[in-house]
Motif scaffolding. Structure first.
Motif, mmCIF file in Angstrom:
data_model
loop_
_atom_site.group_PDB
_atom_site.id
_atom_site.type_symbol
_atom_site.label_atom_id
_atom_site.label_comp_id
_atom_site.label_asym_id
_atom_site.label_seq_id
_atom_site.Cartn_x
_atom_site.Cartn_y
_atom_site.Cartn_z
ATOM 1 N N LEU A 72 0.833 -1.202 0.000
ATOM 2 C CA LEU A 72 0.000 0.000 0.000
ATOM 3 C C LEU A 72 0.863 1.246 0.000
ATOM 4 C CD1 LEU A 72 -2.542 -1.154 2.736
ATOM 5 C CD2 LEU A 72 -2.777 -1.328 0.246
ATOM 6 N N ASP A 73 0.350 2.334 -0.572
ATOM 7 C CA ASP A 73 1.114 3.561 -0.608
ATOM 8 C C ASP A 73 1.425 4.070 0.806
ATOM 9 O OD1 ASP A 73 -1.507 4.279 -0.059
ATOM 10 O OD2 ASP A 73 -1.532 5.988 -1.437
ATOM 11 N N VAL A 74 0.531 3.834 1.765
ATOM 12 C CA VAL A 74 0.790 4.273 3.146
ATOM 13 C C VAL A 74 1.936 3.482 3.769
ATOM 14 C CG1 VAL A 74 -1.550 5.131 3.546
ATOM 15 C CG2 VAL A 74 -1.005 2.774 4.101
ATOM 16 N N ASP A 75 2.184 2.264 3.271
ATOM 17 C CA ASP A 75 3.308 1.470 3.769
ATOM 18 C C ASP A 75 4.648 2.074 3.328
ATOM 19 O OD1 ASP A 75 1.605 -0.348 4.988
ATOM 20 O OD2 ASP A 75 1.563 -1.639 3.212
ATOM 21 N N LEU A 76 4.630 2.850 2.269
ATOM 22 C CA LEU A 76 5.860 3.432 1.716
ATOM 23 C C LEU A 76 6.188 4.804 2.285
ATOM 24 C CD1 LEU A 76 5.382 2.475 -2.030
ATOM 25 C CD2 LEU A 76 6.787 1.298 -0.327
ATOM 26 N N GLU A 77 5.282 5.379 3.049
ATOM 27 C CA GLU A 77 5.531 6.711 3.605
ATOM 28 C C GLU A 77 6.799 6.704 4.443
ATOM 29 O OE1 GLU A 77 1.999 7.943 5.668
ATOM 30 O OE2 GLU A 77 0.839 8.009 3.820
ATOM 31 N N GLY A 78 7.636 7.673 4.194
ATOM 32 C CA GLY A 78 8.901 7.766 4.916
ATOM 33 C C GLY A 78 10.031 7.034 4.218
ATOM 34 N N ASP A 79 9.723 6.170 3.246
ATOM 35 C CA ASP A 79 10.756 5.428 2.531
ATOM 36 C C ASP A 79 11.097 6.053 1.188
ATOM 37 O OD1 ASP A 79 11.005 3.497 4.524
ATOM 38 O OD2 ASP A 79 9.417 2.267 3.672
ATOM 39 N N LEU A 80 10.335 7.058 0.791
ATOM 40 C CA LEU A 80 10.563 7.673 -0.532
ATOM 41 C C LEU A 80 11.618 8.729 -0.482
ATOM 42 C CD1 LEU A 80 6.858 7.949 -1.695
ATOM 43 C CD2 LEU A 80 8.509 6.207 -2.280
#
Length: 80
Positions: A72-80
């Motif tokens: 999910l896009d929320v799982d990627l928050e902070g990793d971009l």
């Protein structure tokens, strides 16, 4: 062609898939379970956290397992 997993114990790949995924990802907490309402696939978890779905396919007499891991896009928050 998708095969039915639910009713035939001779085609239950759960122990082999458990061992394979645990070895591949070096994590003994991975577990593969049958799905309560679906008979054409399995679910994978780490502990109680859902990882994805494993579909079984037979093509030219060979069985393969397709692992779908949703991110999910929320799982990627902070990793971009």
């Amino acid at each position: 062609m998708v095969i039915q997993l639910g009713s035939d114990p001779s085609i239950q790949p759960v122990p082999a898939l458990n061992a394979y995924l645990r070895r591949r990802f070096d994590n003994d907490n991975i577990r593969v379970v049958t799905r309560p309402k679906k008979m054409d696939s399995l679910e994978a978890y780490i502990g109680e956290e859902f990882l994805g779905v494993l579909f079984v396919e037979i093509e030219k007499g060979r069985r393969s397992y397709i692992f779908e891991l949703p991110i999910l896009d929320v799982d990627l928050e902070g990793d971009l």
